[in-house]
Write a protein that holds these residues in place. Structure first.
Motif, short mmCIF file in Angstrom:
data_model
loop_
_atom_site.label_atom_id
_atom_site.label_comp_id
_atom_site.label_asym_id
_atom_site.label_seq_id
_atom_site.Cartn_x
_atom_site.Cartn_y
_atom_site.Cartn_z
N MET B 163 -133.55 23.51 -2.62
CA MET B 163 -132.64 22.72 -3.47
C MET B 163 -133.05 21.26 -3.43
SD MET B 163 -130.07 24.73 -4.46
CE MET B 163 -129.20 23.31 -5.08
N GLY B 271 -127.96 21.54 -13.27
CA GLY B 271 -127.08 21.22 -14.39
C GLY B 271 -127.13 19.77 -14.84
N VAL B 275 -127.17 15.54 -9.53
CA VAL B 275 -126.82 16.56 -8.54
C VAL B 275 -127.44 16.28 -7.17
CG1 VAL B 275 -127.24 18.97 -7.94
CG2 VAL B 275 -126.25 18.40 -10.16
N ILE B 278 -125.37 14.09 -4.96
CA ILE B 278 -124.15 14.79 -4.52
C ILE B 278 -124.48 15.75 -3.38
CG2 ILE B 278 -122.37 16.46 -5.23
CD1 ILE B 278 -122.57 15.13 -8.06
N VAL B 279 -125.57 16.51 -3.55
CA VAL B 279 -125.98 17.46 -2.51
C VAL B 279 -126.31 16.71 -1.21
CG1 VAL B 279 -127.81 19.06 -1.83
CG2 VAL B 279 -126.75 19.26 -4.10
N TYR B 282 -123.17 15.50 0.50
CA TYR B 282 -122.45 16.62 1.11
C TYR B 282 -123.14 17.09 2.39
CZ TYR B 282 -120.98 21.45 1.80
OH TYR B 282 -120.55 22.64 2.35
#
Lengths: 344, 344
Positions: B163, B271, B275, B278-279, B282
């Protein structure tokens, strides 16, 4: 108390229709809940309906929204769920994907702003029954602690896989937590203690109290590997659906927040038409592989047996849940009540 | 004995070139093996090279084949690997997928007739470093017993997920067995007993003897769930790549059979561009989530640390493995020897 499938399906459908859901949408949502009961997963069954009804009444669910679907790539369907019912939005997406996959070979939907999908097995099964491979992921509130951690930071990050065979499809549906939060709720409802190793309390210490576990955290399954996999699924959903990671998710376990979790549905066309027979032959080999002659269980086998039995014999429902549902039938707020004239 | 990365990379590359591999192909394969050593996974490292060299010498590996690639759907690349080196065929497929995914949003390769991919983490990482999501699956010989079974019926069915983040990618790489067969081989090579719960002997009874385990079966990780997931991955690979289930697979652990396992590579375009941040945010929250201040480990963190250390300090290799490789340098069969003139 014992309930028959048809009886439960009618009641659930009527309760949803009374709150404005069109018959086909109400029926789809009701089927998801009743199928969970039939397969022995009450945690995803009727006990979720009162909350769903409250969510509709409060305007957190738009029961007839099917979602705004946009092909952001020729095989990537971005879905804004418009606060629709999870099964309604997901099935609308699946209908688009199954057509598209004939050209593309693989297609994916990333869904945001839809409500709880319920038991993922049904989506995977429905895809597999069309001769296609289905993979379904969904995110949730932070309920699971990382391996080596002591606070809920991850969703239960379930995965469902549906594979066509020459007979009944292979259907796997599992949370990457050692148990689903739904099952913890089930224990809490029954007032029973949970087994050791399942959960930590809100203080981060191990607990056997289901109520403590509800406000604490569940363990990932399979130690470090299960944790890594769950985290991987969590990131996949967030990145593909464009939804927040677990600590910021709301709306699948409450009646106060719009649901902001994400769902991912992947459909693949098998490499060749003969694959189903090969898969069936292999699964039978696995079933028959044990030296002492006992059958090895294939995921989905027990669930199918339970469903068969429950279809003919009915299934057990906590009387408090049933009473609550029956009461909900005569207790529809005027603001959401569907009149006879609107209905026809 | 201590070996430096550069030294190992040169030797492995030369050994492959001496057997006819073009420099870029030899280098790609050598990197896979050396990277496994650097990350502390000798089971997927240099100890696999003598077998690979023997396979080339016997005509079971075509070291310069990149595979015949056919778009069976606009997002589905069917690859006939032509007995090529695993990394060479897989990277050629990835190059096609990363271009296609810009239009389609998701793209998949089903690969048959390629050799062992080695450590899957590198493929997932390479995809994630391009800002794309990677999922990699591969099948193998029957090495794992079903949950509740006592015979090897399934592959170790590993999965890698890569990812993109705003920093180092999230890279998960795990077998769905409690341990990889590579690690069992590692224990066997060292003559050490394996921990309890890892394996059954050929008689179906639990064993601590790595040699017995090699001809017996390994346990799935995480009980019934890990078993169901491994079986699901096994069926996905068979159905998508069109390759046989584990009991009929040969050629990743021997020097006698053409490899007939399958590989699946899925690439998804996230998407939205935001992202990654954000990943990352987190994952940092997860790392810092523990009450006592100890860091929670994220998959890939330890592997990166080990790699950094091994890059500067070198890594340990069993002297027998190294000696065998050095001997292989002056022991190239005439039939596969690459002459200077062929080489230029």
């Amino acid at each position: 108390m014992k309930v028959e499938a048809g009886q439960a399906l009618s009641l659930a459908t009527e309760l949803l229709e009374a709150r404005g859901a069109e018959h086909s949408n109400a029926r789809l949502q009701a089927e998801l809940l009743v199928e969970a009961e039939l397969r022995g997963h009450p945690s995803h069954g009727l006990q979720r309906l009162p909350r769903l009804l409250a969510r509709i009444e409060r305007g957190l669910v738009a029961p007839n929204a099917t979602g705004i679907q946009t092909w952001s790539g020729s095989a990537f369907l971005a879905v804004d769920g418009e606060a629709g019912l999870g099964p309604v939005v997901a099935h609308a997406a699946i209908e688009k994907l199954v057509v598209r996959v004939e050209q593309t070979g693989i297609a994916i939907a990333g869904i945001r702003d839809a409500n709880h999908l319920g038991m993922l097995a049904l989506y995977a099964q429905s895809i597999a029954q069309r001769g296609l491979i289905g993979i379904v992921l969904t995110s949730s509130e932070a309920l699971v602690h990382p391996y080596g951690g002591d606070k809920a930071m991850m969703g239960t990050n379930p995965v469902a896989i549906g594979m066509p065979t020459s007979g009944e499809p292979y259907v796997l549906d599992m949370a990457t937590s050692v148990v689903s939060m739904g099952k913890i709720h089930d224990y809490a409802l029954k007032g029973e203690p949970i087994p050791p190793g399942w959960a930590l309390g809100p203080d981060g210490a191990p607990t056997l109290d289901a109520q403590q576990a509800k406000s604490g955290s569940i363990a990932p399954f399979g130690g470090a590997k299960g944790y890594g996999l769950g985290l991987g699924f969590e990131l996949l959903v967030a990145s593909i659906a464009g939804t927040p990671p677990a600590p910021d998710v709301r709306g699948t376990l409450d009646a106060d927040h719009r649901a902001n979790k994400g769902d991912v549905i992947i459909i693949v066309k098998p490499g060749s038409a003969g694959v189903g027979a090969i898969v069936s032959g292999y699964l039978d080999m696995v079933r028959d592989s044990k030296s002492d002659g006992d059958a090895v269980t294939i995921p989905g086998d027990r669930s199918r047996q339970r469903r068969q039995h429950a279809i003919s014999e009915g299934f057990e429902v906590d009387p408090r849940v049933w009473d609550e549902l029956v009461a909900a039938g005569s207790n529809v707020p005027a603001s959401v009540r569907k009149s006879y004239h609107e209905h026809v």
